[in-house]
Design an enzyme around this catalytic site. Sequence first.
Site, PDB file in Angstrom:
ATOM      1  N   CYS A  31      31.877  10.252 -43.247  1.00  0.00           N
ATOM      2  CA  CYS A  31      31.576  11.471 -44.008  1.00  0.00           C
ATOM      3  C   CYS A  31      30.134  11.425 -44.517  1.00  0.00           C
ATOM      4  O   CYS A  31      29.395  12.410 -44.409  1.00  0.00           O
ATOM      5  CB  CYS A  31      32.539  11.610 -45.186  1.00  0.00           C
ATOM      6  SG  CYS A  31      34.275  11.812 -44.726  1.00  0.00           S
ATOM      7  N   ASP A 453      -1.477  -9.971 -28.537  1.00  0.00           N
ATOM      8  CA  ASP A 453      -2.912  -9.745 -28.659  1.00  0.00           C
ATOM      9  C   ASP A 453      -3.511 -11.034 -29.222  1.00  0.00           C
ATOM     10  O   ASP A 453      -2.785 -11.887 -29.745  1.00  0.00           O
ATOM     11  CB  ASP A 453      -3.159  -8.553 -29.593  1.00  0.00           C
ATOM     12  CG  ASP A 453      -4.631  -8.319 -29.830  1.00  0.00           C
ATOM     13  OD1 ASP A 453      -5.379  -8.312 -28.849  1.00  0.00           O
ATOM     14  OD2 ASP A 453      -5.019  -8.160 -31.002  1.00  0.00           O
ATOM     15  N   ASP A 714      -2.186  -5.954 -33.840  1.00  0.00           N
ATOM     16  CA  ASP A 714      -2.557  -5.674 -35.224  1.00  0.00           C
ATOM     17  C   ASP A 714      -2.313  -4.229 -35.626  1.00  0.00           C
ATOM     18  O   ASP A 714      -2.546  -3.857 -36.768  1.00  0.00           O
ATOM     19  CB  ASP A 714      -4.014  -6.065 -35.491  1.00  0.00           C
ATOM     20  CG  ASP A 714      -4.991  -5.280 -34.614  1.00  0.00           C
ATOM     21  OD1 ASP A 714      -4.576  -4.282 -33.993  1.00  0.00           O
ATOM     22  OD2 ASP A 714      -6.162  -5.663 -34.560  1.00  0.00           O
TER      23      ASP A 714
END
Length: 820
Positions: A31, A453, A714
Amino acid sequence: MAVETITKSPAASSGRKVTELSVTGMDCSNCARHVTEAIQSVPGVHSAMVQLENKRASVRWNGGAAQDPNALIQAVSNAGYGAAVISSEPKAEHDSSEHRLAGWEFTLWVGILGTAPLMIGEWVFQLAMMPWFQWTGFVLATIVQVFAGAQFYRGAWNQLKIGRSNMDTLVALGSTTAFAYSTWALFSGHGGHVYFMESASIITLISLGHWMESRVSVRASGALRKLLNLAPQTARLRAKDGKETEVAVSDLEIGNVVALRPGDRIPTDGEVIEGDSAVDEAMLTGESVPVDKTSGKLLYAGTVNLNGRLLMRVTATGEETALAHIIAAVQRAQTSRANIQRLGDRISSVFVPIVVSIALAAALWWGFAPESAEQVHAWLAPFLWPAHPPIGNLAAAFIIAAAVLIIACPCAMGLATPTAIMAGSNAAAARGILIRDGVALEKAGEVTAVIFDKTGTLTIGKPEVVKVWERQPDSSATSDFAPVTKWKIGDLAAALARHSTHPLSQAIAKSADVEIPLTDWQEIRGAGVQAKLLSDGDSHSLKLGSLKWLRESGVNLSAGDAFIQEWSAHGATVVGLAAARPTLSHREERTGTELERGVSDLLNASSPAASLEREGENSTLQVQSKGIANDYLVGLFAVKDTVKNGSANVVAELNERGFKTYLLTGDNALTAGSIAQQAGIKRENVFAEVRPEQKAEFVKKLQQQGERVAFVGDGINDAPALEQADLGIAVSRASDVAREAADIILLKSEIEAVPEALGLAKATLRTIKQNLFWAFFYNAVGIPLAALGFMSPILCAAAMGFSDMIVIGNALRLRRWKLR
């Protein structure tokens, strides 16, 4: 499952407006989910948080969006529930224990007080066939039906009005079936056993299940509750005359000065302008070591000032604080839906009509062909357990149909995915890992390859210039480059790099602070920076950037080969500074020795774009500029960044768990290879001199090979790769939480959390699958057993509640999950 409501106090008192609603008709987590989805479908709504225990919804609007509470009410109504706006501000203590679970506690107590005497009378004193006891059962069962069953009947009616059915429908039908048959048997004088105890027990046991579900849901949302309580409600505002006054955090504005004493919790984001202290940021970033804070350092709402006095200038308030972004991320994850949940949703959408059909078929079978039904029951009894179906065709038809309706309640199916997502996202938040939503959690559980990276990810991200190579001016440079060579190489490079935010640029910019007349400054993404130097009435183009970019621009790097080889092998990134020789881009007439000197100069400059046209005594020297082929290498900078201490352990952990690891960087191959060797990444999995836009192409290539790729970067220059990857992981600090490119944000700058995030995601996905299996298995086994008379309505109600507890308990195990 309960979902926490955000009030307009600690961290979100400004910015987007919050509308509080009271919601009626909610009985279970499904609900609450339906109400949440309905509210979020309203235009302008930023997020919706629904709290099942208190029947409230907190709605945040997008900044500048038209706020229409009536649209919220209508959306909730269309979903089959009721809603009204709460005009007064919610009290800070609205989530306290005195309000918690009040609705189900009332229903449960009414059910217990009505059901317990019936159970004792039937099972202990054997009074089931006594007329007076049957009339007593009618009275007590009626009270339970009217008062305790009201929530189920309202819920079923609300869904029926919009043409839908849910768990309340099955509970109401099952309980009513048993009660109606017993009432008819009692008033008609039919005699025999009546099932008032069963009808009351159904409601009582299911209410007990909902109450327990709400209790464990409060525990499951503990991480969010802690976040909500982090920021204080008041702050010590310092006026210009030095006077300090206690004010509400909601009254703070950007630029205000706040005084912080030792032990104070920081009320909002800001910058230290005076003082020196250590701050505990553990609850925000997961880092247990206190962080030193001095003038200029950033402070975040909810963290604790430990041992010094600080003055802080407010830099963000309300929903712009890091804490508010974290809370929003956790909320979004808790209320989101994974793709795997669609399977359960599709089944649930057709489940109730199918179950009603099965219950009707069972009733007809036991009512009109009892002999065959009893034969099948007797044949299976030796393989299962002894059971006694109701005596009499009519009783068997009604009571077995009620048992089928009760055992089939799909609550466990609806809880399977959201409980696991909530527990998993909360467990991640407690570890400083923010997961965008259930889809991200699901994707993280399917990753096969991890791409890193380099700068700021595998390395610390604070590079420093460790060596400078300066080219000694030769004869060709003496005249043409005199305006350039009169400046120190460090000053030129620092002036070029000053306006760039790239870590390498920032490292070079720190080497000097000299004003140099530069114009037309421009940053070439993933390559470097360029500008024009105005000196002595002439203009020279300067370039500072990667060796690949300089080489592609026509710069001859051979003079610095030894320096490049040496420092690249040491893991340093070599950045070059080049200056452009003034070139002729028009037809120019020269004669005699002047002409010969011009041709010689061009040849020495390695410029192929020159041609000689003879016309009698005069000759025309045609010079055509081609790119910047006349660039001259001025110097080289070896910029070295330290590999993070935990990088090798992280890569080893990922390799051990079966992930393929890659290094993708714009740096040169020698430097990339050195960093990869230190981190433990295989040489063949290192790809260097890759520009940002090419990183996304590399990710796509791996995906085409069947890999499920996670990219760890990053979150700034790596945005295209983060978007392209199946899973983007941004290694950030708290101030970077607002970044939207990644699916997962690590609040710590270290990458130790990467294996933890992926491992927790796999565990969550595994838990979701386990929950769905048990929910389906429970219904697949329970419905036939009930239809064959092996499970009474009481046993079915208990089993339904038990199935909910299994699903929730299995999800809560994620809170104690550990990597090892």
